[in-house]
Design an enzyme around this catalytic site. Sequence first.
Site, PDB file in Angstrom:
ATOM      1  N   GLN A 295       7.523   1.517   1.472  1.00  0.00           N
ATOM      2  CA  GLN A 295       6.626   2.617   1.116  1.00  0.00           C
ATOM      3  C   GLN A 295       6.112   3.374   2.332  1.00  0.00           C
ATOM      4  OE1 GLN A 295       3.761  -0.251  -0.627  1.00  0.00           O
ATOM      5  NE2 GLN A 295       2.166   0.874   0.475  1.00  0.00           N
ATOM      6  N   CYS A 301       2.309   1.942  -3.444  1.00  0.00           N
ATOM      7  CA  CYS A 301       2.842   0.704  -4.020  1.00  0.00           C
ATOM      8  C   CYS A 301       2.981   0.809  -5.536  1.00  0.00           C
ATOM      9  CB  CYS A 301       1.957  -0.469  -3.642  1.00  0.00           C
ATOM     10  SG  CYS A 301       0.231  -0.312  -4.171  1.00  0.00           S
ATOM     11  N   HIS A 437      -3.090  -4.069  -4.765  1.00  0.00           N
ATOM     12  CA  HIS A 437      -1.691  -3.862  -4.388  1.00  0.00           C
ATOM     13  C   HIS A 437      -0.790  -4.113  -5.593  1.00  0.00           C
ATOM     14  CE1 HIS A 437       1.667  -3.349  -1.782  1.00  0.00           C
ATOM     15  NE2 HIS A 437       2.059  -4.611  -1.785  1.00  0.00           N
TER      16      HIS A 437
END
Length: 490
Positions: A295, A301, A437
């Site tokens: 990324q 993410c 995340h």
Amino acid sequence: MALWLPLLSLLGLILGAAPAPAKLRDAGAQAWEPPSSALLGPARFALEMYNRGRAAGTRAVLAAVRGRVRRAGRGSLYSLEATLEEPPCNDPMVCQLPVSKKTLLCSFEVLDELGKHMLLRRDCGPVDTKVTGAGIPKDAGIAQSDFTQSSVLIPSLSQPYPDDKNETLTSVLPLLNKDPLPQDFSVKMASVFKNFLITYNRTYATREEARWRLSVFIRNMMRAQKIQALDQGTARYGVTKFSDLTEEEFRTIYLNPFLREGPGKKMRLAKPVDDPAPPEWDWRSKGAVTDVKNQGMCGSCWAFSVTGNVEGQWYLNRGTLLSLSEQELLDCDKMDKACMGGLPSNAYSAIKNLGGLETEDDYSYQGYMQVCNFSAEKAKVYINDSVELSQNEQKLAAWLAKKGPISVAINAFGMQFYRHGISHPLRPLCSPWFIDHAVLLVGYGNRSDVPFWAIKNSWGPDWGEEGYYYLHRGSGACGVNTMASSALVD
């Protein structure tokens, strides 16, 4: 004194000779018009970014700014030139060398998207002559005291800085003795830091930043040791490509606090799978998982988690594994915030409303938001719906084994320093209430009787176990079961 020789040789390694960029060196004396009020917000943000990681008393202040603005998708792109004044520093507990006041000329590009700023480029170099003229009006509200450490510095890794033959060993000692560090640990870390620089091809924009990064690295290694001591699994923590970033920098660049505002768009509950979960499962060995992606310096993410899930769903239902476009979601998903974060539930809805996803080859990843360039004619994959999955980990395992990889969100505690093994942080350290995340569950199993989830991450194959993270299964570790979802392809 001989104990510190490794530090001297280390500094000799990382200090190169390179002049400042020509456009900065040759700026010369010039008078600037008073800045437009529209430039002050982006300039303020750029200054805060420049000062990130700098100790109190060494932060620069903005002297003058000029620039232009143009529309960029849903935001505005500011191209700025600014002069920064770095104050003198004589406190050995704060700065590394007594230095006189210094003037820098910086070029910044700042993207303002939905009222949020993101730094796309930073290029600074010393100038011999200050810019004269109006500068910043006193009522602009820009002052050194205004800036906290709430935003991220995006380090420049491309330019070494001039050598200084007057550099002395004593300039490093205050950094290493602060709070205080064991001497043998600090000396050992000098060698480790040298290997880190070589392994990850790291250089820094200024001598001051290099010294600061050395101190950050050493503190991070101490922190990694503490995480290691408290881990209940088999994971090993230590040097990673993120070891020279402060915790706040790492969180701001690579994580996604927007997940804490979830779950976002309401999804219906998935029909449970009746079959019991097999003892182990791995979709990588069955052809349903693409290579690990990266990324970059972007909190995207959420897009990688969702495309990974859709890639698996398409493969299982259509028989073809395609690498799909995360950039399409960054550019075209109007509900999420591109590099500033997003929610899987919103991303599924965006894919459905857009009419599908293009492939990575047709719509390649750039790592920052652009104008939406989606073409329905180029879309290779579509989804029919999306569903929320059970928080029961046994049921999650059964669903995964029968239906495919699962998008999940976790608390990324310790992942900055994760190297390999099964991570199992103490629950108070890795609370399920602070997920930040998004990742992809691709399998599960046991290693030496320790149950794990196999998790595909989006930080490149040079992190973790060839890009994968292994997390304890069955204990709700780090909230892995709190935001599980999947697209549906009929």
